[in-house]
Design an enzyme around this catalytic site. Structure first.
Site, short mmCIF file in Angstrom:
data_model
loop_
_atom_site.label_atom_id
_atom_site.label_comp_id
_atom_site.label_asym_id
_atom_site.label_seq_id
_atom_site.Cartn_x
_atom_site.Cartn_y
_atom_site.Cartn_z
N ARG A 207 0.84 -1.22 0.00
CA ARG A 207 0.00 0.00 0.00
C ARG A 207 0.86 1.25 0.00
O ARG A 207 0.60 2.22 -0.71
CB ARG A 207 -0.89 0.03 1.25
CG ARG A 207 -2.01 -0.96 1.23
CD ARG A 207 -2.71 -0.99 2.58
NE ARG A 207 -3.61 0.12 2.77
CZ ARG A 207 -4.88 0.12 2.41
NH1 ARG A 207 -5.39 -0.95 1.85
NH2 ARG A 207 -5.65 1.17 2.61
N PHE A 222 11.76 -9.52 -8.74
CA PHE A 222 11.52 -10.57 -7.74
C PHE A 222 10.05 -10.51 -7.33
O PHE A 222 9.72 -10.39 -6.16
CB PHE A 222 12.44 -10.41 -6.52
CG PHE A 222 13.91 -10.28 -6.87
CD1 PHE A 222 14.68 -11.42 -7.10
CD2 PHE A 222 14.51 -9.04 -6.97
CE1 PHE A 222 16.04 -11.30 -7.43
CE2 PHE A 222 15.85 -8.91 -7.30
CZ PHE A 222 16.63 -10.04 -7.52
N ASP A 243 10.46 -12.66 -12.34
CA ASP A 243 10.90 -13.62 -11.32
C ASP A 243 11.51 -14.81 -12.06
O ASP A 243 11.26 -15.01 -13.25
CB ASP A 243 9.71 -14.08 -10.46
CG ASP A 243 10.15 -14.64 -9.12
OD1 ASP A 243 10.05 -13.92 -8.11
OD2 ASP A 243 10.60 -15.81 -9.07
N SER A 244 12.30 -15.60 -11.33
CA SER A 244 12.88 -16.78 -11.97
C SER A 244 11.99 -18.01 -11.80
O SER A 244 12.20 -19.02 -12.46
CB SER A 244 14.27 -17.06 -11.37
OG SER A 244 14.17 -17.21 -9.98
N ASP A 291 12.93 -6.70 -4.49
CA ASP A 291 12.61 -7.48 -3.29
C ASP A 291 13.26 -8.85 -3.40
O ASP A 291 12.58 -9.88 -3.52
CB ASP A 291 11.08 -7.59 -3.13
CG ASP A 291 10.67 -8.29 -1.84
OD1 ASP A 291 11.50 -8.38 -0.92
OD2 ASP A 291 9.51 -8.74 -1.75
N CYS A 331 15.44 -8.89 3.15
CA CYS A 331 14.81 -9.70 4.20
C CYS A 331 15.86 -10.50 4.97
O CYS A 331 15.54 -11.46 5.65
CB CYS A 331 13.73 -10.61 3.62
SG CYS A 331 14.32 -11.68 2.32
N1 SAH Z 1 8.17 -9.52 -3.97
C1 SAH Z 1 7.61 -10.81 -3.65
C2 SAH Z 1 8.52 -11.67 -2.80
C3 SAH Z 1 9.87 -11.94 -3.40
S1 SAH Z 1 10.73 -13.27 -2.69
C4 SAH Z 1 6.26 -10.60 -2.98
O1 SAH Z 1 5.96 -9.49 -2.53
O2 SAH Z 1 5.49 -11.55 -2.89
C5 SAH Z 1 12.08 -13.44 -3.73
C6 SAH Z 1 11.78 -13.96 -5.14
O3 SAH Z 1 12.99 -13.90 -5.89
C7 SAH Z 1 11.33 -15.40 -5.24
O4 SAH Z 1 10.07 -15.44 -5.88
C8 SAH Z 1 12.39 -16.10 -6.14
O5 SAH Z 1 11.80 -16.99 -7.05
C9 SAH Z 1 12.99 -14.93 -6.86
N2 SAH Z 1 14.38 -15.05 -7.32
C10 SAH Z 1 15.45 -15.50 -6.63
N3 SAH Z 1 16.59 -15.34 -7.33
C11 SAH Z 1 16.24 -14.75 -8.51
C12 SAH Z 1 16.97 -14.33 -9.67
N4 SAH Z 1 18.30 -14.44 -9.72
N5 SAH Z 1 16.28 -13.75 -10.68
C13 SAH Z 1 14.94 -13.62 -10.62
N6 SAH Z 1 14.21 -14.00 -9.54
C14 SAH Z 1 14.85 -14.57 -8.52
#
Ligand code: SAH
Length: 387
Positions: A207, A222, A243-244, A291, A331
């Site tokens: 928010r 991410f 995301d990956s 993130d 985190c």
């Molecule tokens: N922003 C999200 C939480 C992110 S958690 C939310 O609010 O719900 C971190 C994320 O990073 C995970 O989904 C994981 O799959 C992704 N991730 C980890 N390493 C990565 C990379 N090198 N490239 C892309 N995504 C990645």
């Protein structure tokens, strides 16, 4: 109850408000068995309180109470009621939230997340794992959930010699649960999703961040199941979310469709590569959200993590013109807020951007922070503007 005697150092730690006692500080474990609730005493035999005993972890005792007391149904009901009563005060706009945040709710090594009519628990030490049936029964009494799932597929359980497993403790697990958060309908895969289904700790930050979006293009790095992107879509012309993890993105796309949001482009990529490519291509965004997963999982990996955070922030900053907003999160408990501020400052100098702090935030209030237990504070979320 067995009596476990600890040394003066451990007694001092308990006196300073921290619930962990390390195995090297135990003087006499009496007949304590794995997962027992034990009475903890100082070198002179005075009672320090009651704790769960772990036979294999370096954290051998986790304090449950400053008194010598039975860890029974009444104990769990009291603690769980107190935890839920805190959430009644602080949770708004969501039927999904963390009911129990371990140490911060005086229930170390226990996590309980609520997703509407479903509960997901994690029992992360031998004591909480042994108490699992009792805890499930108390949760049934208090919440009457449709199902309770144990997402015990968490690596830390290996330190406790506990199996990594996903089990259903009561009721029938749903294919997926739909919850409401901040006016959005979100799908949570409680059996296989990341964490216990979705990331509940960013709920208030979604928010806050949406408040700073005024049209233009946003890049949600991410994105996982789409948290930031879905919240930004209504305030931006378009959102690109990366995301990956393909399973997380499948849920994210379903979430966008369920909320009739058509301006989000979800794509699978490695963000270190993608951000560099975008910088070389001179792509620009009005807002970039970072993130990433915890780069520092332990004290020993902080240095490497620092490099990772700086690098990713540097790459993101290159995509932001003056007036652009950088939202940057960490985190990792081991990376403090001041450390993150320093890293982002260094990245901003390298990227030749001047940054102004708009907001400094943390995890949602249903993930409370205990002042004397720094480990309970793990999430940092900085909202910065390129001047
Ligand atoms: N922003 C999200 C939480 C992110 S958690 C939310 O609010 O719900 C971190 C994320 O990073 C995970 O989904 C994981 O799959 C992704 N991730 C980890 N390493 C990565 C990379 N090198 N490239 C892309 N995504 C990645």
């Amino acid at each position: 109850m067995n009596e476990v005697r600890v040394n003066r150092k451990a007694a001092g730690r308990v006196a300073s408000g921290h619930p962990w006692i390390f195995s090297s500080d135990i003087v006499d474990r009496d007949g304590a068995q794995p997962g027992d609730a034990v009475r903890v005493t100082d070198p002179r035999g005075r009672t320090l309180g009651t704790a769960h005993f772990s036979s294999t972890s370096q954290i051998a005792l986790r304090m449950l109470s400053p008194n010598a007391e039975e860890i029974d149904r009444d104990f769990f009901l009291r603690r769980l009621r107190a935890a839920e009563s805190h959430r009644t005060r602080v949770v708004r706009h969501s039927d999904a939230y963390r009911v129990v945040h371990g140490e911060a709710d005086l229930l170390p090594a226990l996590v309980v997340d609520r997703y509407g009519d479903y509960l997901v628990v994690q029992t992360l030490d031998q004591g909480m794992d042994a108490a699992k049936p009792l805890i499930a029964s108390c949760l049934e009494e208090l919440f009457a959930p449709q199902a309770i799932i144990a997402r015990n597929d968490v690596a830390v359980r290996a330190k406790e010699s506990l199996p990594l497993e996903i089990t259903v403790l009561s009721g029938a697990a749903p294919e997926s649960a739909t919850i409401e958060m901040n006016g959005l309908k979100l799908r949570a895969d409680l059996m296989h999703g990341q964490k216990t289904g979705i990331y509940l700790d960013q709920r208030e930050n979604y928010r806050a961040v949406a408040h700073y979006a005024h049209g233009g293009k946003a890049l949600d790095c991410f994105t996982s199941t789409g948290g930031f992107a879905l919240h930004l879509a209504a305030h931006c012309e378009s959102v690109e979310a990366v995301d990956s993890s393909e399973p997380a993105l499948a849920t994210a796309r379903a979430n966008a469709a369920a909320n009739a949001l058509t301006n989000i482009d979800f794509r699978q990529a490695d963000l270190f590569d993608l951000l560099s490519g975008y910088a070389s291509a001179h792509r620009q965004f009005n807002m970039v959200v970072l993130d990433p997963p915890a780069f520092a999982k332990s004290r020993h990996s902080v240095e490497g993590a620092a490099t990772g955070y700086k690098e990713i922030n540097l790459r993101a900053l290159r995509l932001l013109p003056p007036g652009g907003i950088l939202v940057t999160c960490s985190c990792s408990h081991h990376v403090s807020e001041s450390m993150l501020l320093e890293l982002v400052a260094a990245a901003s100098l390298d990227a030749a951007r001047t940054l102004r702090v708009l907001d400094r935030r943390t995890q949602s209030q249903d993930h409370p922070i205990l002042l004397t237990v720094p480990e309970t504070h793990y999430l940092k979320c900085l909202i910065l503007e390129v001047v």
